[in-house]
Design an enzyme around this catalytic site. Structure first.
Site, PDB file in Angstrom:
ATOM      1  N   GLU A  32      -2.363   5.235  10.265  1.00 55.27           N
ATOM      2  CA  GLU A  32      -3.138   6.122   9.409  1.00 55.27           C
ATOM      3  C   GLU A  32      -4.109   6.874  10.299  1.00 55.27           C
ATOM      4  O   GLU A  32      -4.572   6.336  11.310  1.00 55.27           O
ATOM      5  CB  GLU A  32      -3.869   5.209   8.408  1.00 55.27           C
ATOM      6  CG  GLU A  32      -4.794   5.853   7.454  1.00 55.27           C
ATOM      7  CD  GLU A  32      -5.357   4.790   6.493  1.00 55.27           C
ATOM      8  OE1 GLU A  32      -4.641   4.353   5.578  1.00 55.27           O
ATOM      9  OE2 GLU A  32      -6.514   4.400   6.684  1.00 55.27           O
TER      10      GLU A  32
ATOM     11  N   ARG B 296      -9.069  -6.014  -9.627  1.00 56.09           N
ATOM     12  CA  ARG B 296      -9.833  -7.230  -9.929  1.00 56.09           C
ATOM     13  C   ARG B 296     -11.265  -6.826 -10.222  1.00 56.09           C
ATOM     14  O   ARG B 296     -11.637  -5.667 -10.011  1.00 56.09           O
ATOM     15  CB  ARG B 296      -9.835  -8.141  -8.699  1.00 56.09           C
ATOM     16  CG  ARG B 296     -10.408  -7.380  -7.497  1.00 56.09           C
ATOM     17  CD  ARG B 296     -10.654  -8.213  -6.278  1.00 56.09           C
ATOM     18  NE  ARG B 296     -11.439  -7.455  -5.319  1.00 56.09           N
ATOM     19  CZ  ARG B 296     -10.961  -6.847  -4.248  1.00 56.09           C
ATOM     20  NH1 ARG B 296      -9.689  -6.895  -3.963  1.00 56.09           N
ATOM     21  NH2 ARG B 296     -11.768  -6.178  -3.443  1.00 56.09           N
TER      22      ARG B 296
ATOM     23  N   LYS C   2       0.802  -1.223   0.000  1.00 56.99           N
ATOM     24  CA  LYS C   2       0.000   0.000   0.000  1.00 56.99           C
ATOM     25  C   LYS C   2       0.839   1.281   0.000  1.00 56.99           C
ATOM     26  O   LYS C   2       0.397   2.308  -0.460  1.00 56.99           O
ATOM     27  CB  LYS C   2      -0.914   0.001   1.225  1.00 56.99           C
ATOM     28  CG  LYS C   2      -1.919  -1.125   1.141  1.00 56.99           C
ATOM     29  CD  LYS C   2      -3.105  -0.896   2.036  1.00 56.99           C
ATOM     30  CE  LYS C   2      -3.981  -2.142   1.951  1.00 56.99           C
ATOM     31  NZ  LYS C   2      -5.242  -1.991   2.660  1.00 56.99           N
TER      32      LYS C   2
END
Lengths: 169, 506, 506, 169
Positions: C200, C292, C116
């Protein structure tokens, strides 16, 4: 050699050979190899087999009539008749007997019209009467050439599937 | 909007109406005949009442009982669905007289419509072409002959109050006309209670195209595009699609403008369909207006997104149409297959009885309208339509592909169906080109038999399973097995060590 | 287009891919684990091969066996579906090395994505805001604390290679951060094979909104609108809808332009979803790109008419995107309910086993994607998602109404499902206002229990029927009754005289 | 008075009274009138009744467990337990026994973590272990306050529904 009649089509099948789970079954001119993958207990009997690159599931339930089986192949229904003893090259349609023939109603409905009468001569395939069901008019054809011996219904009668309509002698 | 309505119909269309009512929180009252007790429309409605035995005349055509049931259950309106009393002026009048809103055109408009002469005269007066010879009754074979000579053979003898091919005869010669006259007359009388016949020019290979209209009061009407309905067997539609592959934009505009002209000229209100035939030369002739929701309304709903039943309720309850033409866009192509309980392998003989199993198709662009379920009963008294499978795609090719997949996924066990016919149509070269007409199906089906494709591998697997069924003949002990757990422990369970399970993370 | 592909997945998504392949006449190869032998994707495909026992690591995550099966069955390409190996760079690389087309982005792009930090750095460099603090790994609780102090509490500890809530901890204080660090780290390691964590900013009541992208080569990309996915339980989405009720046209344009910027900056190709959170103040922060097809792709397909699987195949096989933005219009509103095999009455405990009966909903605007059938097995090894019910309407109100009706028509017997949760959501006042956020469901579900509404009449009817079941205890004789004919002759048949039958005429 | 437990909720039902097809059945404080419209033969037993303005169809199949019935009301499944003898004002949840309690696995899955050990004291409701199934972590809570007597599983074990996990004494 036993014969399977699948939706009116005849197939000669031979004896199962081989050792579990690998079996060989002759079908017509061909020898088919199957691998049994899973079998359910109980009714209906369901078997999963591998046939080459495909997996096929078959469910079988026996009908009242000892020779008729209700079969599902990959979920799709088929009617299968099993004829263990005889093999004939016929079309799979029921053969016409020589004696008097009873004409039964193929479905429930109303007799819309009678197109023959007792003592009249009829040809095989000739229309005997009109049966009205589900908004449609259906011709009832004679199964043999002969003479109308008895008429069991009159115009306007309501009949059920299997009710006798007339006798051809 | 209404708080509660009665649905004077059965099966899939009753359930279709219930669905929209449920969404709009309109309560529903179902009526049912004795054999229909188990139908999904009975348990699906908020209330349900028995109105008679199986025969329609005793139940779904029994105006007095239905109106009495409506009054007793305190509904505000009655939706007739299609068929049965849907276009019956007497029923509409009986509702109106009882203070019930009839969801459809007024009894006055229905009165005009049942008689084809009048509706065609209206259309003609409004400048809409009708099939030559179509506007007078013929009393005798001689009168018919005179009319036929005027317009030229071949001609069609048709019942003035009829529909669906009954009381209809094609005559290519005077002799055929004479032979057919009396039977057609008696069929018309038996079928519709009116013996009146008329003569009409028989068109060679016409296309049958209709326009779906929603008409509010004061002539405010919108259209939802056309439906091509040329695929018919014995005058019964079997597959409908939109847009029609036979129309270019110019012809489509022309057709729609004719349809709207008929609606205005006849002061039509509520949902209706204006039917036309198109000759080989591309000329349109007005046939009739179907003053009801139609079997094939699904395809129009799929391309426009408009819920036609909702609009019917809205127009009937509030006397207004909350939709303007510029809000309506027809997107892509849609197709509807009528799945009938008939046996295509034996002359399409009706196939009533128990549906032991029903498996609905799924996936993108597929819509299913049916009252079928495992164990549902298909009574012999009613129409053989048991399910409608409709698809939409961005274009006709996509729609056809989706329909093929949807039909392959559909299973109906216990009764025979017309699914194999649809599968054959969807592989027909001319159909794929969009090149077909109203006589196409009868030609295609002549001598046609469904082909059951069973591979040797499948035959072998069937035989193997039959053998095991016979071998493991049920013993008392085996039968005691709980059916719901018959599979338990039949699965091979590995005893593996530590496993990093469940890593998917969707 | 490919002639033959392998689908490295199971259940509903494998069947979804098979449907599009069948339509396009692309042959399919299914793979299955031992307990999945009876799944519809096995008999639905043209070929099917067993790849191992139940645990995913032995079957659907077994890269070597899947690639070997693909080679042996001579496919040209592999579709990974979602979950399992869908975003696994090693799998994509193994396919590429074996000369197979991986239907998705290249292994290089996947390699970047799983981490990420890198994907967020790309986004940041392209001027797309990311959640504060989101771009460095923290090696220890102390490092995490320093980072948390910089961005301010509360913070979220997240697994760098994770997803779906695993290895995730909310910390409101230094103490909570210290307590959570080691467990999060070990969860991340067990779950994803990588212990790396990052810190985060924890956003209060954010909305989770994503944009569906189809990206061709050379940066040519189109979008299919956004999906609002804020309804989540423990970070698992449960209901998705489009358009987002939180966006006005201006905010929507802004969101979409950010999404397209991320796609271009990361050289993304094939179908992908760019995920954002939106703060209460209406600011967008890039989260990640899902590389996806997604579970909830149905809603985008319904409003645009685009078949996303078809476009994936097209882009992978022909290296082009045959669709431009001006051909795409988002019409109306659509909604998707994930039906999970879980028991909401007992803490959402997974409910695996046999589905004895499955009844699919029907009618206008309803789409069902599932591999369920009567007797289907829900193995305990895989995700609990067993069906998706999606609806479309001209607006959100119509979509909600249709979903209510569709859920009421759906029956799943044998396993417990989350249908009652969806029914509760669809009656929630705040949901109906479109006023919800990512923490909404956890609040709504705290202390919530499904309420079974059974009327006294139903209780009485149940008791009556139970009594009759007991009274007519099965005898050997009764059991011999052919089950298929158990209903015959149970219907009252009137012997009426002449009847005018069959007057319907549709 | 017999008690029906329908999806965890208890209803007191009284004896059937009246004459076919019109029957009266007391349910809690209310007397419910039903008209029997149709009944199928065979298994499962299906009955159609009229209750006021509604038609209700009920299908009943008996479970292995003699007191549990699999019921469908208008096609919707319900689990119904029939308690012929006793009536208590309880919540319908299973009562906790006084003796040692065996904790069984409620589902198939993998033991992700054990949070207790033999001889340790546990409170009712305290988490004993974590069972991982279908991508989710599920806490297994102690059904009573006591001491862990036996632990039948260890971390990483795969268990099936009904497998014993531990014994609390």
């Amino acid at each position: 050699m036993p014969v399977l009649i699948v939706e009116g089509k005849r197939y000669r099948v031979g004896d199962l050979a081989g050792e579990e789970p690998f079996l060989n079954i002759p079908v017509d001119e061909q020898n088919v190899g199957l691998e049994v993958l899973r079998q359910s207990s109980g009714q209906p009997t369901t078997v999963f087999v591998r046939a080459g690159s495909r997996v096929i599931s078959v469910s079988v339930q026996r009908h009242d009539d000892q020779h008729v089986y209700l079969v599902e192949v990959n979920g799709k229904p088929l009617t299968v008749t099993f004829d263990e003893d005889s093999w004939s090259a016929g079309s799979g349609e029921t053969t016409v007997t020589d004696g008097p023939a009873l004409v039964n109603s193929p479905m429930a409905g109303k007799i819309a019209a009678i197109k023959t009468a007792v003592d009249l001569k009829v040809e095989e395939g000739q229309s005997l009467m009109i049966l009205e069901a589900m908004k449609m008019q259906n011709e009832i054809a004679s199964t043999k050439t002969g003479v109308v011996k008895e008429l069991y219904v009159k115009q306007g009668d309501l009949v059920k599937a299997g009710d006798r309509l007339c006798l051809i002698g | 909007m209404f708080r509660k309505i009665l649905i004077a119909n059965r099966g899939e269309i009753a359930l279709r109406i219930i669905r929209t009512c449920k969404r709009l929180k309109v309560r529903t009252v179902a009526v049912y005949s004795e054999p229909d007790l188990e139908s999904r429309h009975v348990t699906g409605a908020d209330e349900a009442y028995r109105i008679g035995y199986g025969p329609p005349s005793d139940s779904y055509l029994n105006i007095a009982t239905i109106v009495k049931t409506a009054k007793k259950s305190s509904v505000e309106a009655v939706h007739p669905g299609y068929g049965f009393l849907a276009e019956n002026a007497d029923f509409a009048r009986a509702c109106e007289d009882a203070g019930l809103v009839f969801i459809g055109p007024s009894s006055k408009v229905l009165g005009n419509a049942a008689n084809k002469f009048e509706s065609k005269r209206f259309a003609k007066a409004a400048g809409v072409p009708v099939v030559p010879g179509a506007n007078t009754e013929v009393q005798s074979a001689r009168e018919a002959e005179a009319e036929a000579r005027k317009i030229g053979f071949p001609v069609l003898l048709k019942a003035a109050f009829g529909g669906g091919g009954r009381g209809m005869r094609i005559a290519k010669t005077v002799k055929e006309l004479e032979q057919g006259f009396e039977t057609a007359r008696s069929e018309a009388n038996t079928g519709f209670g009116h013996p009146e016949l008329y003569v009409e020019k028989y068109l060679q290979e016409p296309r049958h195209i209709e326009v779906q209209i929603l008409a509010g009061p004061r002539g405010r009407a919108v259209h939802l595009g056309e439906r091509e309905c040329s695929l018919q067997r014995r005058y019964q539609k079997i597959l409908e699609e939109t847009p029609s592959p036979a129309l270019d934009p110019k012809k489509r505009r022309q057709l729609i403008s004719l349809a709207l002209r008929v609606i205005k000229a006849t002061h039509y209100e509520n949902a209706g369909t204006v039917e036309f035939v198109m000759s080989k030369a591309g000329e349109f002739y007005y046939l009739e207006t179907n003053k009801r929701i139609q079997v094939e309304h699904l395809v129009s709903e799929m391309v426009t997104g408009v819920d036609i039943v909702e609009k019917q309720l809205m127009m009937a309850s509030e006397h207004r149409l909350d939709l303007s033409q510029d809000e309506i866009e027809c997107i892509g192509a849609a197709m509807n297959c009528r799945i009938n309980a008939e046996d295509p392998a034996h002359g399409f003989i009706p196939s009533s009885g128990r549906v032991e199993k029903f498996v609905s198709p799924g996936g993108p662009g597929v819509r299913v309208d049916t009252a079928l379920y495992d164990g549902a009963l298909v009574p012999e008294y009613y129409d053989s339509l048991i399910a409608k499978i409709a698809v939409q795609g961005l274009d006709r090719t996509e729609a056809i592909g989706r329909m093929r997949v949807a039909l392959s996924e559909t299973t109906v066990e216990g009764v025979k169906t017309t699914i194999p016919v649809h599968q054959a149509i969807l592989e027909d070269r001319k159909f794929l080109q969009g090149n077909y007409h109203a006589q196409f199906m009868d030609k295609m089906l002549s001598g046609w038999k469904p082909q059951q494709k069973t591979t040797p591998e499948e035959i072998a697997a069937i035989f193997l399973t039959m053998k095991r069924t016979t071998d493991s003949a049920p013993t008392l002990n085996a039968q005691k097995t709980e059916p719901r757990s018959r599979w338990r422990s039949s699965i091979e369970e590995p005893q593996l060590g530590k496993q990093a399970l469940f890593l998917e993370g969707l």
